[in-house]
Design a protein around this motif. Structure first.
Motif, PDB file in Angstrom:
ATOM      1  N   THR A 267       0.836  -1.198   0.000  1.00 57.00           N
ATOM      2  CA  THR A 267       0.000   0.000   0.000  1.00 57.00           C
ATOM      3  C   THR A 267       0.870   1.247   0.000  1.00 57.00           C
ATOM      4  O   THR A 267       1.993   1.234   0.511  1.00 57.00           O
ATOM      5  CB  THR A 267      -0.934   0.034   1.217  1.00 57.00           C
ATOM      6  OG1 THR A 267      -1.806   1.161   1.115  1.00 57.00           O
ATOM      7  CG2 THR A 267      -0.157   0.109   2.524  1.00 57.00           C
TER       8      THR A 267
ATOM      9  N   LEU B 113      -0.585   4.026   1.246  1.00 56.75           N
ATOM     10  CA  LEU B 113      -1.224   4.802   2.307  1.00 56.75           C
ATOM     11  C   LEU B 113      -0.421   4.712   3.594  1.00 56.75           C
ATOM     12  O   LEU B 113       0.238   3.702   3.870  1.00 56.75           O
ATOM     13  CB  LEU B 113      -2.641   4.282   2.554  1.00 56.75           C
ATOM     14  CG  LEU B 113      -3.589   4.401   1.360  1.00 56.75           C
ATOM     15  CD1 LEU B 113      -4.856   3.611   1.634  1.00 56.75           C
ATOM     16  CD2 LEU B 113      -3.907   5.867   1.062  1.00 56.75           C
TER      17      LEU B 113
ATOM     18  N   ILE C 260      -5.118   4.698   7.323  1.00 55.29           N
ATOM     19  CA  ILE C 260      -5.957   3.504   7.270  1.00 55.29           C
ATOM     20  C   ILE C 260      -6.696   3.322   8.598  1.00 55.29           C
ATOM     21  O   ILE C 260      -7.896   3.017   8.626  1.00 55.29           O
ATOM     22  CB  ILE C 260      -5.096   2.266   6.944  1.00 55.29           C
ATOM     23  CG1 ILE C 260      -4.467   2.421   5.552  1.00 55.29           C
ATOM     24  CG2 ILE C 260      -5.928   0.989   7.024  1.00 55.29           C
ATOM     25  CD1 ILE C 260      -3.458   1.344   5.206  1.00 55.29           C
TER      26      ILE C 260
ATOM     27  N   VAL D 108     -13.448   0.637   4.593  1.00 56.09           N
ATOM     28  CA  VAL D 108     -13.983   1.292   3.392  1.00 56.09           C
ATOM     29  C   VAL D 108     -14.628   0.299   2.440  1.00 56.09           C
ATOM     30  O   VAL D 108     -15.008   0.663   1.331  1.00 56.09           O
ATOM     31  CB  VAL D 108     -12.871   2.076   2.656  1.00 56.09           C
ATOM     32  CG1 VAL D 108     -12.303   3.176   3.532  1.00 56.09           C
ATOM     33  CG2 VAL D 108     -11.766   1.134   2.166  1.00 56.09           C
TER      34      VAL D 108
ATOM     35  N   LEU E  15     -15.694   5.926  -2.869  1.00 52.12           N
ATOM     36  CA  LEU E  15     -14.660   6.835  -2.380  1.00 52.12           C
ATOM     37  C   LEU E  15     -14.141   7.685  -3.532  1.00 52.12           C
ATOM     38  O   LEU E  15     -13.727   7.163  -4.570  1.00 52.12           O
ATOM     39  CB  LEU E  15     -13.513   6.051  -1.746  1.00 52.12           C
ATOM     40  CG  LEU E  15     -12.360   6.855  -1.125  1.00 52.12           C
ATOM     41  CD1 LEU E  15     -11.762   6.102   0.069  1.00 52.12           C
ATOM     42  CD2 LEU E  15     -11.244   7.163  -2.127  1.00 52.12           C
TER      43      LEU E  15
ATOM     44  N   HIS F 149     -11.230  10.413  -4.565  1.00 54.43           N
ATOM     45  CA  HIS F 149      -9.932  10.965  -4.198  1.00 54.43           C
ATOM     46  C   HIS F 149      -9.690  12.219  -5.030  1.00 54.43           C
ATOM     47  O   HIS F 149      -9.474  12.147  -6.233  1.00 54.43           O
ATOM     48  CB  HIS F 149      -8.834   9.928  -4.461  1.00 54.43           C
ATOM     49  CG  HIS F 149      -7.457  10.392  -4.084  1.00 54.43           C
ATOM     50  ND1 HIS F 149      -6.344   9.614  -4.320  1.00 54.43           N
ATOM     51  CD2 HIS F 149      -7.011  11.529  -3.493  1.00 54.43           C
ATOM     52  CE1 HIS F 149      -5.272  10.267  -3.896  1.00 54.43           C
ATOM     53  NE2 HIS F 149      -5.665  11.435  -3.398  1.00 54.43           N
TER      54      HIS F 149
ATOM     55  N   ASP G 167      -2.436   6.278  -4.327  1.00 54.15           N
ATOM     56  CA  ASP G 167      -3.247   6.203  -3.105  1.00 54.15           C
ATOM     57  C   ASP G 167      -4.688   5.787  -3.420  1.00 54.15           C
ATOM     58  O   ASP G 167      -5.304   5.030  -2.660  1.00 54.15           O
ATOM     59  CB  ASP G 167      -3.248   7.539  -2.374  1.00 54.15           C
ATOM     60  CG  ASP G 167      -1.922   7.844  -1.688  1.00 54.15           C
ATOM     61  OD1 ASP G 167      -1.034   6.970  -1.681  1.00 54.15           O
ATOM     62  OD2 ASP G 167      -1.774   8.964  -1.164  1.00 54.15           O
ATOM     63  N   THR G 168      -5.213   6.288  -4.527  1.00 54.11           N
ATOM     64  CA  THR G 168      -6.573   5.906  -4.941  1.00 54.11           C
ATOM     65  C   THR G 168      -6.687   4.401  -5.059  1.00 54.11           C
ATOM     66  O   THR G 168      -7.631   3.779  -4.547  1.00 54.11           O
ATOM     67  CB  THR G 168      -6.918   6.537  -6.311  1.00 54.11           C
ATOM     68  OG1 THR G 168      -6.367   7.844  -6.400  1.00 54.11           O
ATOM     69  CG2 THR G 168      -8.411   6.563  -6.535  1.00 54.11           C
TER      70      THR G 168
ATOM     71  N   TRP H 242      -6.699   2.462  -1.811  1.00 54.75           N
ATOM     72  CA  TRP H 242      -8.026   2.367  -1.199  1.00 54.75           C
ATOM     73  C   TRP H 242      -8.862   1.299  -1.898  1.00 54.75           C
ATOM     74  O   TRP H 242      -9.638   0.574  -1.247  1.00 54.75           O
ATOM     75  CB  TRP H 242      -8.741   3.712  -1.244  1.00 54.75           C
ATOM     76  CG  TRP H 242      -8.200   4.747  -0.312  1.00 54.75           C
ATOM     77  CD1 TRP H 242      -7.646   5.943  -0.640  1.00 54.75           C
ATOM     78  CD2 TRP H 242      -8.152   4.666   1.125  1.00 54.75           C
ATOM     79  NE1 TRP H 242      -7.248   6.621   0.504  1.00 54.75           N
ATOM     80  CE2 TRP H 242      -7.552   5.869   1.591  1.00 54.75           C
ATOM     81  CE3 TRP H 242      -8.547   3.704   2.059  1.00 54.75           C
ATOM     82  CZ2 TRP H 242      -7.356   6.128   2.940  1.00 54.75           C
ATOM     83  CZ3 TRP H 242      -8.355   3.962   3.414  1.00 54.75           C
ATOM     84  CH2 TRP H 242      -7.767   5.156   3.847  1.00 54.75           C
TER      85      TRP H 242
ATOM     86  N   ALA I 196     -12.637  -0.334  -1.372  1.00 51.37           N
ATOM     87  CA  ALA I 196     -13.467   0.807  -1.777  1.00 51.37           C
ATOM     88  C   ALA I 196     -13.746   0.772  -3.274  1.00 51.37           C
ATOM     89  O   ALA I 196     -12.971   0.221  -4.060  1.00 51.37           O
ATOM     90  CB  ALA I 196     -12.783   2.114  -1.405  1.00 51.37           C
TER      91      ALA I 196
ATOM     92  N   VAL J 136     -13.595   3.118  -6.135  1.00 47.15           N
ATOM     93  CA  VAL J 136     -12.859   4.376  -6.176  1.00 47.15           C
ATOM     94  C   VAL J 136     -13.051   5.159  -7.470  1.00 47.15           C
ATOM     95  O   VAL J 136     -13.203   4.603  -8.561  1.00 47.15           O
ATOM     96  CB  VAL J 136     -11.352   4.146  -5.951  1.00 47.15           C
ATOM     97  CG1 VAL J 136     -11.100   3.508  -4.594  1.00 47.15           C
ATOM     98  CG2 VAL J 136     -10.740   3.312  -7.073  1.00 47.15           C
TER      99      VAL J 136
ATOM    100  N   TYR K 291     -11.790  11.817  -0.030  1.00 47.95           N
ATOM    101  CA  TYR K 291     -10.447  11.723   0.565  1.00 47.95           C
ATOM    102  C   TYR K 291      -9.497  12.628  -0.207  1.00 47.95           C
ATOM    103  O   TYR K 291      -9.611  12.785  -1.426  1.00 47.95           O
ATOM    104  CB  TYR K 291      -9.948  10.275   0.494  1.00 47.95           C
ATOM    105  CG  TYR K 291      -8.452  10.112   0.685  1.00 47.95           C
ATOM    106  CD1 TYR K 291      -7.885  10.131   1.957  1.00 47.95           C
ATOM    107  CD2 TYR K 291      -7.603   9.937  -0.406  1.00 47.95           C
ATOM    108  CE1 TYR K 291      -6.513   9.980   2.140  1.00 47.95           C
ATOM    109  CE2 TYR K 291      -6.234   9.783  -0.234  1.00 47.95           C
ATOM    110  CZ  TYR K 291      -5.692   9.802   1.031  1.00 47.95           C
ATOM    111  OH  TYR K 291      -4.339   9.666   1.210  1.00 47.95           O
TER     112      TYR K 291
END
Length: 267
Positions: A36, A38, A43, A49, A54, A56, A64-65, A68, A73, A75, A122
Motif C-alpha cells: 500500500t 497509504l 488507514i 472502506v 470513495l 480521491h 493512493d486511490t 483504497w 473501496a 474508487v 479523501y
C-alpha cells in the motif's frame, strides 16, 4: 479557474506525473507487488472502506486511490493534469484493479464533472497549497458527499512552512501571507536532478484555522483534528529518518506539528 497561474500549474504537473511514475520516491516495484502507498495512521483513522464509494481529489497518478481500492473501496480519482489521469488509468489496468474511474477536472469543477455524490471524499499529502480558495474548496467537498458521508484529509501541517529549512528552529516566513508564492525551479520533490521545461508554479499557504473554518462554514461537522510530530519527507535538514519511513526531529529538540489529519461528516 483560467488564470495564467492555473495553466502554469497544470503544465507543471502534466510534465512531472510521468516522471513520478518511474521515480524511486514512489517505490513502484513494491506497489506493483501489492504494497500500500497509504500511511498506517490514514488507514486506522479512516476505518473500513469496503464497498463504499470513495472519491480521491487531486489524485495525481492514482497510487493512493488504488490503495483504497485494494482495501475494498469503489474508487474514483480526480486530477487536473491529463498526463496524471492517463497514468492512473494505465496503472489501474496494469495491477488489475477493475472498476476504478479516473476523471480529468479542476477541483472546483468536480461536482459538474462527476455528476454524483460519494460516501467518502479523501485527499492526501501536499495538495491544499495548489488551491487558492479554501472556502470554495470546502463547499465542493460538501457538495460531493452524500448525507452522512465522510471527508478525510491527511496533509502537511502549515506551521513548518514559516520556519527555516535547516533545523526548523527560526521563524523566517509569514504565517499569514498576503499573496501566493510563485516558483521557477526545475525538477521536483521526486526527481530533483531531472531536467524539466515547465518549471513555473504558484502555491498558496493556508493556515490551519482557515482550513477548519472553511469546512465548518460549508456545513461539515468536524469529528477530529489530529496533529502529528512526524512527516514523510525530509522537511528540515536535521530530521531523523526512522525505520518506519517517517521523519522526526532529533531527540532532545522540542517537537513540532509536522502533519495533521482531519475527519468530518456531512449531516
Amino acid at each position: 479557474m483560467g488564470d495564467d497561474w492555473f495553466g502554469d500549474n497544470r503544465a507543471y504537473w502534466d510534465e512531472r506525473a510521468p516522471l513520478h511514475v518511474t521515480s524511486d520516491f514512489y517505490a513502484m516495484p513494491r506497489f506493483r507487488a501489492g504494497a500500500t502507498s497509504l500511511r498506517p495512521f490514514e488507514i486506522a483513522e479512516m476505518g473500513d472502506v469496503t464497498g463504499r464509494r470513495l472519491l480521491h481529489l487531486q489524485c495525481h497518478f492514482g497510487q493512493d486511490t488504488l490503495s483504497w481500492a485494494r482495501l475494498g473501496a469503489r474508487v474514483t480519482g480526480l486530477d487536473f493534469a491529463p498526463a496524471a489521469v492517463e497514468a492512473a488509468r494505465a496503472l489501474a489496468a496494469e495491477i488489475g484493479v477493475t472498476g476504478a474511474r479516473f476523471v480529468e477536472s479542476d477541483v472546483y469543477d468536480a461536482p459538474a464533472a462527476l455528476g454524483e455524490r460519494f460516501d467518502i471524499v479523501y485527499t492526501g499529502l501536499g495538495v491544499l497549497g495548489w488551491l487558492p480558495d479554501m472556502a470554495a474548496w470546502a463547499r465542493v467537498v460538501a457538495d460531493l458527499l452524500v448525507p452522512g458521508g465522510v471527508f478525510y484529509i491527511a496533509e502537511f501541517h502549515p506551521f513548518p512552512d514559516v520556519l527555516d529549512d535547516a533545523t526548523g528552529g527560526t521563524v523566517t516566513h509569514d504565517y499569514f501571507p498576503d499573496k501566493p508564492t510563485t516558483y521557477d525551479e526545475a525538477g521536483s520533490y521526486a526527481a530533483w536532478t531531472t531536467s524539466t521545461v515547465h518549471n513555473r508554479a504558484t502555491l498558496w499557504r493556508h493556515g490551519l484555522g482557515t482550513i477548519v473554518s472553511a469546512l465548518c462554514a460549508a456545513g461539515l461537522r468536524i469529528e477530529f483534528l489530529h496533529e502529528h510530530d512526524m512527516t514523510y519527507f525530509g522537511r528540515f535538514d536535521n530530521l531523523v529518518h526512522d525505520e518506519d519511513g517517517t521523519f522526526r526531529r532529533p531527540e532532545g529538540l522540542p517537537r513540532l506539528p509536522l502533519m495533521f489529519s482531519l475527519r468530518a461528516t456531512r449531516p
